[in-house]
Write an enzyme that holds these catalytic residues in place. Structure first.
Site, PDB file in Angstrom:
ATOM      1  N   HIS A  13      -0.484   0.209  -3.135  1.00 27.20           N
ATOM      2  CA  HIS A  13      -1.825  -0.219  -3.542  1.00 27.20           C
ATOM      3  C   HIS A  13      -2.009   0.053  -5.040  1.00 27.20           C
ATOM      4  O   HIS A  13      -2.626  -0.723  -5.760  1.00 27.20           O
ATOM      5  CB  HIS A  13      -2.874   0.545  -2.713  1.00 27.20           C
ATOM      6  CG  HIS A  13      -4.200  -0.131  -2.662  1.00 27.20           C
ATOM      7  ND1 HIS A  13      -5.311   0.442  -2.096  1.00 27.20           N
ATOM      8  CD2 HIS A  13      -4.606  -1.349  -3.126  1.00 27.20           C
ATOM      9  CE1 HIS A  13      -6.332  -0.398  -2.217  1.00 27.20           C
ATOM     10  NE2 HIS A  13      -5.935  -1.487  -2.826  1.00 27.20           N
ATOM     11  N   TYR A  50      -2.321   5.168   1.476  1.00 25.14           N
ATOM     12  CA  TYR A  50      -2.672   6.331   2.299  1.00 25.14           C
ATOM     13  C   TYR A  50      -4.161   6.252   2.585  1.00 25.14           C
ATOM     14  O   TYR A  50      -4.928   5.648   1.830  1.00 25.14           O
ATOM     15  CB  TYR A  50      -2.247   7.669   1.701  1.00 25.14           C
ATOM     16  CG  TYR A  50      -2.864   8.136   0.388  1.00 25.14           C
ATOM     17  CD1 TYR A  50      -4.232   8.094   0.136  1.00 25.14           C
ATOM     18  CD2 TYR A  50      -2.046   8.718  -0.594  1.00 25.14           C
ATOM     19  CE1 TYR A  50      -4.773   8.573  -1.049  1.00 25.14           C
ATOM     20  CE2 TYR A  50      -2.573   9.188  -1.788  1.00 25.14           C
ATOM     21  CZ  TYR A  50      -3.943   9.098  -1.996  1.00 25.14           C
ATOM     22  OH  TYR A  50      -4.471   9.567  -3.171  1.00 25.14           O
ATOM     23  N   THR A  51      -4.559   6.883   3.706  1.00 22.32           N
ATOM     24  CA  THR A  51      -5.954   6.720   4.136  1.00 22.32           C
ATOM     25  C   THR A  51      -6.899   7.705   3.442  1.00 22.32           C
ATOM     26  O   THR A  51      -8.096   7.457   3.372  1.00 22.32           O
ATOM     27  CB  THR A  51      -6.085   6.934   5.656  1.00 22.32           C
ATOM     28  OG1 THR A  51      -5.625   8.250   5.969  1.00 22.32           O
ATOM     29  CG2 THR A  51      -5.271   5.893   6.419  1.00 22.32           C
ATOM     30  N   GLU A  82      -1.599   1.164   6.471  1.00 22.81           N
ATOM     31  CA  GLU A  82      -2.277   2.410   6.101  1.00 22.81           C
ATOM     32  C   GLU A  82      -1.503   3.576   6.706  1.00 22.81           C
ATOM     33  O   GLU A  82      -1.162   3.556   7.894  1.00 22.81           O
ATOM     34  CB  GLU A  82      -3.725   2.426   6.615  1.00 22.81           C
ATOM     35  CG  GLU A  82      -4.671   1.523   5.842  1.00 22.81           C
ATOM     36  CD  GLU A  82      -5.188   2.150   4.534  1.00 22.81           C
ATOM     37  OE1 GLU A  82      -4.793   3.303   4.217  1.00 22.81           O
ATOM     38  OE2 GLU A  82      -5.984   1.472   3.856  1.00 22.81           O
TER      39      GLU A  82
END
Ligand SMILES: [Zn+2]
Length: 268
Positions: free
Chosen positions: A159, A49-50, A112
Site C-alpha cells: 500500500h 497491514y490492518t 489485509e
C-alpha cells in the site's frame, strides 16, 4: 408449442430463483471471434497491514466501507478469510497510483494482514513483527493469485508503494525479501548492489535522477528536481521495502545502486 412454452417458463423461474449470479449466455451473440488484445482485469496484488487486532480487523473489514478480498489472521492456527469475491471490487487502496494506473481498487486484489502496525515509544516508533506462519500463508496466497491472473512481479506491491504520501503499510518489518526468494517479486541483489555502490559514492546522482528512476519503477513522484516532501516520502517508501534498516527518505549511494539494480531486472 404450448408445452415448450411451459418448459421455457419453468426454466426461467428456476433461473430467477437461483439468483442472477450466472447469467446464461445469450444465444443471439456470436462468440466465435476472439480479440487478441486482452488480458486479465486483475493486474495487481496489494498488501496491507490492518493496524488492529484480529477480531477487530474481521469486524471492521466486513461491516464498514473499507474492505479487502482476503484477510490473513495472526492468531494460531493462522486463518485466512475471503471477504470479497475476486470478481468484485474491494475498497482497500483508496487514492493510489502505479505507472499508468490510478485508483487501483478496480484492477487489484487486496490482502489485509493482521498486524498492529507500530507504537510510538520514547525511543521512537516501534513496529510489530509478523509471525513466520502468517508470512507463509501470505506467500502461498500471493503465489496462487499471481499464478491465476499472470500478475507481473513489479505489480505485487505495498500500500505504501501506491500511496506513499499517506500510507506506511505493511511497514518495514514485512519481509519482502521472502517474496523475492519465492520468485514473486524482483529484488536488488546484495552482490550487484555492492558492486555498483562505490560508483555512486564517488558521485551521488542529483534529485532529478532519483525522481526519474523511481518514476520508471512505477512510483508517482514529482519531477521538479528539488528535494521536496513528496519526493522524500517516495524515497522512504522504496527504502522501507528494500532496505528496512534505514528508511529516512534521504538519497544515498546504496539507495541509488538498489534502484539501478532493480530497474535492470524489470521487464516492461
Ligand atoms: Zn493499507
Amino acid at each position: 408449442m404450448k408445452k415448450r412454452f411451459a418448459i421455457g417458463f419453468f426454466g426461467l423461474m428456476i433461473g430467477l430463483l437461483s439468483g442472477c449470479a450466472t447469467t446464461p449466455p445469450r444465444a443471439d451473440i456470436d462468440r466465435s471471434v476472439v480479440a487478441k488484445g486482452q488480458e486479465d482485469r486483475v493486474q495487481f496484488i496489494i498488501l496491507h497491514y490492518t493496524a488492529i487486532d484480529q477480531p477487530t480487523s474481521l469486524r471492521v473489514l466486513s461491516t464498514q466501507d473499507v474492505s479487502a478480498h482476503y484477510l490473513v489472521g495472526n492468531e494460531n492456527p493462522i486463518k485466512v478469510w475471503q471477504l470479497v469475491d475476486e470478481s468484485r471490487m474491494a475498497y482497500h487502496a483508496g487514492y493510489s497510483d502505479w505507472r499508468d494506473f490510478s485508483r487501483l481498487n478496480a484492477s487489484s486484489i487486496g490482502i489485509e494482514i493482521v498486524n498492529l502496525g507500530y507504537k510510538e515509544t520514547p525511543d521512537g516508533r516501534v513496529y510489530f513483527p509478523f509471525p513466520q506462519a502468517q508470512i507463509d500463508r501470505v506467500i502461498a496466497l500471493v503465489k496462487d493469485i499471481a499464478t491465476r491472473y499472470h500478475i507481473r512481479p513489479q505489480y505485487i506491491l505495498a500500500h505504501s508503494d501506491i500511496a506513499p504520501q499517506r500510507k506506511p503499510d505493511p511497514g518495514p518489518l514485512f519481509p519482502w525479501k521472502q517474496l523475492a526468494d519465492a520468485g514473486l517479486i524482483y529484488w536488488p541483489d546484495a552482490s550487484a548492489v555492492a558492486e555498483l555502490q562505490p560508483t555512486y559514492e564517488q558521485q551521488l546522482p542529483d534529485v532529478k535522477w532519483f525522481q526519474q528512476k523511481l518514476a520508471k519503477i512505477g512510483y508517482k513522484i514529482p519531477q521538479l528536481g528539488v528535494m521536496d516532501e513528496p519526493t522524500k516520502n517516495v524515497i522512504a517508501a522504496f527504502q522501507m521495502k528494500y532496505r528496512p534498516e534505514k528508511f529516512d527518505g534521504v538519497p544515498d549511494a546504496q539507495t541509488a545502486a538498489m534502484i539501478d539494480v532493480l530497474l535492470s531486472k524489470m521487464t516492461p
